[in-house]
Design a protein around this motif. Structure first.
Motif, PDB file in Angstrom:
ATOM      1  N   UNK A 126      17.507 -18.483  43.189  1.00  0.00           N
ATOM      2  CA  UNK A 126      17.687 -17.664  44.389  1.00  0.00           C
ATOM      3  C   UNK A 126      16.606 -16.609  44.620  1.00  0.00           C
ATOM      4  N   UNK A 127      16.069 -16.018  43.554  1.00  0.00           N
ATOM      5  CA  UNK A 127      15.031 -14.984  43.742  1.00  0.00           C
ATOM      6  C   UNK A 127      13.695 -15.559  44.221  1.00  0.00           C
ATOM      7  N   UNK A 128      13.095 -16.542  43.492  1.00  0.00           N
ATOM      8  CA  UNK A 128      11.739 -16.965  43.871  1.00  0.00           C
ATOM      9  C   UNK A 128      11.636 -18.091  44.892  1.00  0.00           C
ATOM     10  N   UNK A 129      12.595 -19.031  44.908  1.00  0.00           N
ATOM     11  CA  UNK A 129      12.399 -20.285  45.656  1.00  0.00           C
ATOM     12  C   UNK A 129      12.423 -20.126  47.181  1.00  0.00           C
ATOM     13  N   UNK A 130      13.278 -19.253  47.773  1.00  0.00           N
ATOM     14  CA  UNK A 130      13.253 -19.139  49.237  1.00  0.00           C
ATOM     15  C   UNK A 130      11.873 -18.843  49.821  1.00  0.00           C
ATOM     16  N   UNK A 131      11.048 -18.058  49.117  1.00  0.00           N
ATOM     17  CA  UNK A 131       9.686 -17.767  49.603  1.00  0.00           C
ATOM     18  C   UNK A 131       8.838 -19.039  49.617  1.00  0.00           C
ATOM     19  N   UNK A 132       8.970 -19.830  48.550  1.00  0.00           N
ATOM     20  CA  UNK A 132       8.201 -21.074  48.430  1.00  0.00           C
ATOM     21  C   UNK A 132       8.587 -22.031  49.559  1.00  0.00           C
ATOM     22  N   UNK A 133       9.906 -22.188  49.759  1.00  0.00           N
ATOM     23  CA  UNK A 133      10.415 -23.142  50.737  1.00  0.00           C
ATOM     24  C   UNK A 133      10.085 -22.705  52.179  1.00  0.00           C
ATOM     25  N   UNK A 134      10.080 -21.392  52.424  1.00  0.00           N
ATOM     26  CA  UNK A 134       9.720 -20.893  53.761  1.00  0.00           C
ATOM     27  C   UNK A 134       8.283 -21.282  54.100  1.00  0.00           C
ATOM     28  N   UNK A 135       7.391 -21.188  53.119  1.00  0.00           N
ATOM     29  CA  UNK A 135       5.997 -21.609  53.330  1.00  0.00           C
ATOM     30  C   UNK A 135       5.933 -23.094  53.641  1.00  0.00           C
ATOM     31  N   UNK A 136       6.726 -23.898  52.919  1.00  0.00           N
ATOM     32  CA  UNK A 136       6.601 -25.354  52.992  1.00  0.00           C
ATOM     33  C   UNK A 136       7.270 -25.977  54.211  1.00  0.00           C
ATOM     34  N   UNK A 137       8.310 -25.340  54.726  1.00  0.00           N
ATOM     35  CA  UNK A 137       9.093 -25.959  55.812  1.00  0.00           C
ATOM     36  C   UNK A 137       8.425 -25.859  57.184  1.00  0.00           C
ATOM     37  N   UNK A 138       7.411 -24.993  57.284  1.00  0.00           N
ATOM     38  CA  UNK A 138       6.809 -24.759  58.607  1.00  0.00           C
ATOM     39  C   UNK A 138       5.313 -25.054  58.589  1.00  0.00           C
ATOM     40  N   UNK A 139       4.821 -25.523  59.736  1.00  0.00           N
ATOM     41  CA  UNK A 139       3.396 -25.769  59.876  1.00  0.00           C
ATOM     42  C   UNK A 139       2.691 -24.472  60.291  1.00  0.00           C
TER      43      UNK A 139
ATOM     44  N   UNK B 138       8.873 -30.718  47.018  1.00  0.00           N
ATOM     45  CA  UNK B 138       7.738 -30.663  46.072  1.00  0.00           C
ATOM     46  C   UNK B 138       6.758 -31.817  46.320  1.00  0.00           C
ATOM     47  N   UNK B 139       5.477 -31.511  46.135  1.00  0.00           N
ATOM     48  CA  UNK B 139       4.376 -32.485  46.251  1.00  0.00           C
ATOM     49  C   UNK B 139       4.308 -33.185  47.601  1.00  0.00           C
ATOM     50  N   UNK B 140       4.799 -32.535  48.650  1.00  0.00           N
ATOM     51  CA  UNK B 140       4.718 -33.093  49.999  1.00  0.00           C
ATOM     52  C   UNK B 140       3.742 -32.250  50.835  1.00  0.00           C
ATOM     53  N   UNK B 141       3.059 -32.891  51.782  1.00  0.00           N
ATOM     54  CA  UNK B 141       2.228 -32.125  52.712  1.00  0.00           C
ATOM     55  C   UNK B 141       3.147 -31.465  53.733  1.00  0.00           C
ATOM     56  N   UNK B 142       2.614 -30.472  54.454  1.00  0.00           N
ATOM     57  CA  UNK B 142       3.421 -29.780  55.459  1.00  0.00           C
ATOM     58  C   UNK B 142       3.895 -30.743  56.542  1.00  0.00           C
ATOM     59  N   UNK B 143       3.048 -31.713  56.895  1.00  0.00           N
ATOM     60  CA  UNK B 143       3.431 -32.704  57.913  1.00  0.00           C
ATOM     61  C   UNK B 143       4.545 -33.614  57.415  1.00  0.00           C
ATOM     62  N   UNK B 144       4.467 -34.022  56.165  1.00  0.00           N
ATOM     63  CA  UNK B 144       5.504 -34.892  55.585  1.00  0.00           C
ATOM     64  C   UNK B 144       6.859 -34.195  55.567  1.00  0.00           C
ATOM     65  N   UNK B 145       6.853 -32.876  55.251  1.00  0.00           N
ATOM     66  CA  UNK B 145       8.107 -32.108  55.226  1.00  0.00           C
ATOM     67  C   UNK B 145       8.692 -32.021  56.632  1.00  0.00           C
ATOM     68  N   UNK B 146       7.801 -31.850  57.614  1.00  0.00           N
ATOM     69  CA  UNK B 146       8.229 -31.806  59.021  1.00  0.00           C
ATOM     70  C   UNK B 146       8.904 -33.124  59.416  1.00  0.00           C
ATOM     71  N   UNK B 147       8.341 -34.231  58.948  1.00  0.00           N
ATOM     72  CA  UNK B 147       8.901 -35.547  59.248  1.00  0.00           C
ATOM     73  C   UNK B 147      10.273 -35.737  58.594  1.00  0.00           C
TER      74      UNK B 147
END
Length: 512
Positions: A395-408, A468-477
């Motif tokens: 809960x402490x570290x991961x939301x920051x990581x996921x916020x970066x990854x979920x958006x282009x 994990x290990x996905x590009x920003x476009x792949x996560x968007x898809x």
């Protein structure tokens, strides 16, 4: 076969942590994230001496001692101005990172650390408690900006297979900042009547180091290429970060991202809220940031001292036990850095919220039987430590990581603005509401936190995919189906198979 070997070679090279990337990570995290953690905990230990200073100042000004209610109000302001400043800092994220860039914003942000550091350092000489309250608000702005901009900056500097690990480094430095404040707050060091102004003023030193050193490191290549259109500078930055000259594949991927979002431009918060293609990403970061702050982490720390005291820890030794808890927090965050790429983000979030939920339930039981059962206080201490471990891995570290990854690129600044605002408002709400919850419900207040943990866990289980290990476009898809938007592939129907990084894939989403 040759193509497979080339891909394996590229993948292997992408996993490399270069000196430039490592130093940029450490300097930005130490100069910005460290201060967030340090200022969370810095006024806890010297609070009796600071309150005494408030009283003495009032007495000297008006010739009579300060009333208890007014002292409580001033102290509440000193504490709550920090998350309030954090909220306003979050609102500044999108305009600043779009105008000044990621690195430029971090450098500009040091103003909001150095100025209040000087103010707090001279507050005793100036005989002014108002200076401390104003300085806490300003340093809160610094924390609000850094808590959002550092993960964004590091997420855009990192190769995709190191993005999770490097994305947790800011949270690691937040926990190190908390630990440093706890250590310096020991009575024999600076947590005393003469040392507290220096302790408050030390927050300016990391900012000064960052201001002197960070200019020598590259700006985010994605910002330079996609937002500024400066391919030459982006390529130069990538070459420094990756440690080799051939960065064409990564540049191509950025070009595709730029092409797929050309029509969008920089998304404002309002346009972000109306984008159907980003609906579930937005809901996810709001739920995760609310869950992170409303899960009771601040309440656990608030309760910790009384739990230790009831367990028979001597009053003078509680400060050392608190430092021990801070050290556990740091150690588990270090563990998260090393396991996040192997285990993935989703598993750490699920395990973390699950552990916190169980610890809150058990702590409620333990606190209720603390007076009647002799060994129960030790169960309470164990619950606190287990809770800290659970929160530190997910809960402490991961939301920051996921916020970066979920958006282009175009949506990321506005997304961090929303996530940061929710984070700080939730933090402020817990600080405001918990004392009333505690007086009204007592130990049962932790049942509310366990329910929040459970609800967040169920949401993540049902909605949040592994990134994990996905590009920003792949996560968007990955989110396209849930958002009920159409995803088309450019230049013919090229399926996403074989290499995970098929650079001919272009995403187009339908309008809302």
């Amino acid at each position: 076969m040759a193509e497979t070997q080339d891909w394996e070679k590229l993948k292997e090279r992408r996993g490399r942590l270069t000196v430039v990337l490592a130093l940029a990570t450490l300097i930005s995290a130490f100069g910005s994230s460290f201060q967030y953690g340090y200022n969370v905990a810095v006024i806890n230990s010297p609070s009796p001496f600071m309150k005494q200073f408030y009283n003495n100042t009032y007495l000297e000004r008006y010739g009579r001692p300060m009333e208890d209610n007014f002292l409580t109000l001033l102290w509440s302001l000193s504490v709550s101005m920090y998350p309030l400043g954090g909220f306003f800092g979050s609102l500044m994220v999108a305009p600043l990172v779009n105008k000044l860039g990621r690195k430029g914003t971090l450098l500009f942000n040091n103003i909001f650390s150095i100025v209040p550091a000087v103010m707090m350092g001279v507050s005793e000489i100036a005989m002014s408690y108002e200076i401390i309250i104003v300085a806490r608000f300003i340093v809160g702005i610094c924390a609000g900006l850094s808590s959002n901009v550092v993960p964004m900056y590091l997420g855009e500097l990192s190769p995709k297979n190191l993005r999770g690990a490097l994305g947790i480094v800011p949270q690691l430095f937040i926990t190190i900042g908390i630990l440093c404040a706890q250590v310096l707050g020991i009575r024999n060091i600076l947590g005393n009547s003469t040392g507290w102004p220096l302790m408050l003023g030390l927050t300016g030193i990391p900012a000064l180091i960052e201001l002197l050193v960070l200019p020598f490191f590259p700006e985010s290549p994605r910002y330079m290429l996609i937002q500024k259109g400066d391919e030459k500078m982006a390529k130069k930055a990538l070459q420094r970060l990756r440690g080799w000259d051939d960065v064409d594949a990564e540049l191509s991927e950025m070009h595709l991202e730029a092409q797929s979002e050309k029509a969008e431009g920089h998304l404002s918060v309002l346009s972000l809220l109306s984008q159907r293609s980003l609906r579930w990403q937005l809901v996810s970061i709001i739920i995760m940031n609310m869950g992170q702050q409303l899960s009771g982490v601040n309440a656990i720390y608030y309760y910790a001292d009384s739990i230790y005291a009831t367990a028979g820890v001597k009053q003078n030794d509680i400060q050392y036990v608190t430092v021990g808890t801070g050290a556990v927090n740091v150690f588990m965050t270090i563990a998260a850095v090393f396991i996040v790429e192997a285990s993935g983000r989703r598993l750490l979030l699920l395990c973390g919220f699950g552990i916190c939920c169980g610890a809150c339930v058990l702590l409620t039981v333990a606190l209720n039987f603390q007076e009647s059962v002799t060994w129960m206080p030790y169960i309470s201490i164990t619950c606190v430590i287990i809770y800290v471990i659970g929160h530190a891995i997910g809960p402490s570290p991961i939301p920051y990581v996921v916020t970066t990854e979920m958006f282009r690129q175009s949506a990321r600044p506005a997304a961090f603005m929303v996530a940061g605002s929710v984070h700080w408002l939730s933090n402020f709400t817990v600080g405001l509401v918990f004392p009333f919850l505690e007086s009204g419900l007592g130990p049962y207040s932790f049942i509310i936190f366990s329910i929040i943990c459970l609800v967040t866990l169920v949401y993540i289980w049902l909605v949040v995919p592994e990134t994990k290990s996905k590009t920003f476009l792949e996560i968007c898809q990955m989110f396209a189906k849930r958002n009920k938007v159409e995803i088309q592939l450019g230049d013919g129907d090229l399926p996403l198979k074989g290499s995970k990084e098929n650079l001919e894939d272009v995403e187009r989403v339908t309008a809302f």
